[in-house]
Design a protein around this motif. Structure first.
Motif, PDB file in Angstrom:
ATOM      1  N   ARG A  89       0.829  -1.211   0.000  1.00 56.58           N
ATOM      2  CA  ARG A  89       0.000   0.000   0.000  1.00 56.58           C
ATOM      3  C   ARG A  89       0.867   1.266   0.000  1.00 56.58           C
ATOM      4  NH1 ARG A  89      -3.109  -3.132   3.666  1.00 56.58           N
ATOM      5  NH2 ARG A  89      -2.144  -2.021   5.415  1.00 56.58           N
ATOM      6  N   ALA A  90       1.972   1.245   0.736  1.00 55.16           N
ATOM      7  CA  ALA A  90       2.864   2.408   0.781  1.00 55.16           C
ATOM      8  C   ALA A  90       3.452   2.689  -0.597  1.00 55.16           C
ATOM      9  CB  ALA A  90       3.977   2.180   1.804  1.00 55.16           C
ATOM     10  N   LYS A  92       2.151   1.777  -3.528  1.00 56.00           N
ATOM     11  CA  LYS A  92       1.069   2.219  -4.414  1.00 56.00           C
ATOM     12  C   LYS A  92       0.707   3.679  -4.134  1.00 56.00           C
ATOM     13  CE  LYS A  92      -3.035   0.462  -6.560  1.00 56.00           C
ATOM     14  NZ  LYS A  92      -3.865  -0.728  -6.698  1.00 56.00           N
ATOM     15  N   LYS A  93       0.539   4.027  -2.876  1.00 58.09           N
ATOM     16  CA  LYS A  93       0.199   5.392  -2.506  1.00 58.09           C
ATOM     17  C   LYS A  93       1.322   6.348  -2.890  1.00 58.09           C
ATOM     18  CE  LYS A  93      -1.123   8.267   1.419  1.00 58.09           C
ATOM     19  NZ  LYS A  93      -1.377   8.306   2.858  1.00 58.09           N
ATOM     20  N   GLU A  96       1.395   6.835  -6.696  1.00 53.24           N
ATOM     21  CA  GLU A  96       0.262   7.660  -7.141  1.00 53.24           C
ATOM     22  C   GLU A  96       0.519   9.128  -6.834  1.00 53.24           C
ATOM     23  OE1 GLU A  96      -2.203   6.762  -9.091  1.00 53.24           O
ATOM     24  OE2 GLU A  96      -1.466   4.703  -9.055  1.00 53.24           O
ATOM     25  N   GLN A  97       1.111   9.408  -5.684  1.00 56.22           N
ATOM     26  CA  GLN A  97       1.435  10.782  -5.316  1.00 56.22           C
ATOM     27  C   GLN A  97       2.487  11.363  -6.257  1.00 56.22           C
ATOM     28  OE1 GLN A  97       2.278  11.313  -1.153  1.00 56.22           O
ATOM     29  NE2 GLN A  97       3.227  13.304  -1.480  1.00 56.22           N
TER      30      GLN A  97
END
Length: 155
Positions: A89-90, A92-93, A96-97
């Motif tokens: 998740r880190a 992916k996030k 995306e950022q």
């Protein structure tokens, strides 16, 4: 796992620590000759590291190629297996950022042909298989993955 992964700016030392002994999988072990390129990954606003209890879990980022085309990369330590979902998740996030901040139109990456987990991860990140690149890195075949990002406006 207690607490969250903390995200900090990527530093060359994070990559060196991982590539010199705590990589998550021997299939992605980086040849010592490539270590000199790690300093190129330390770019403000283009790379991050997830840490937990002062241990490097995973690093990721993007490298500007041309126009709005970027090469994505991920380095994972063996500690990722203690935090697999949080680390995924880190990444992916974080990606995306970086995509949004840099207005990326094409994000591409290469995954070693025999690294099945890497293929699954690239697809989970929304990248599509574009084909085999023979003898790409260290005389190994890799698969090119890419994602095209459509923005509502042209910049």
């Amino acid at each position: 796992m207690k607490g969250n992964l903390n995200i900090i700016p990527f530093k060359t030392e994070h990559g060196l620590t991982m590539t010199r002994g705590i990589m998550n999988d021997p299939a992605v072990k980086i040849d010592k000759a490539w270590e000199s390129h790690l300093h190129n990954l330390e770019q403000p606003g283009q790379a991050f590291t997830a840490v937990y209890n002062n241990q490097y879990i995973v690093s990721g980022g993007i490298c500007h190629m041309w126009d709005k085309v970027y090469e994505g990369w991920v380095l994972a330590s063996d500690k990722i297996w203690d935090h697999p979902r949080a680390a995924a998740r880190a990444v992916k996030k974080g990606l995306e950022q970086l995509i949004a901040e840099n207005k990326v139109v094409r994000l591409q990456t290469a995954v070693k042909k025999d690294f099945e987990l890497g293929h699954r991860f690239a697809k989970w990140l929304g990248l599509e298989n574009e084909g085999t690149m023979k003898k790409y890195i260290s005389n190994n075949d890799h698969i090119r993955y890419a994602r095209i990002i459509k923005w509502d406006y042209q910049q």
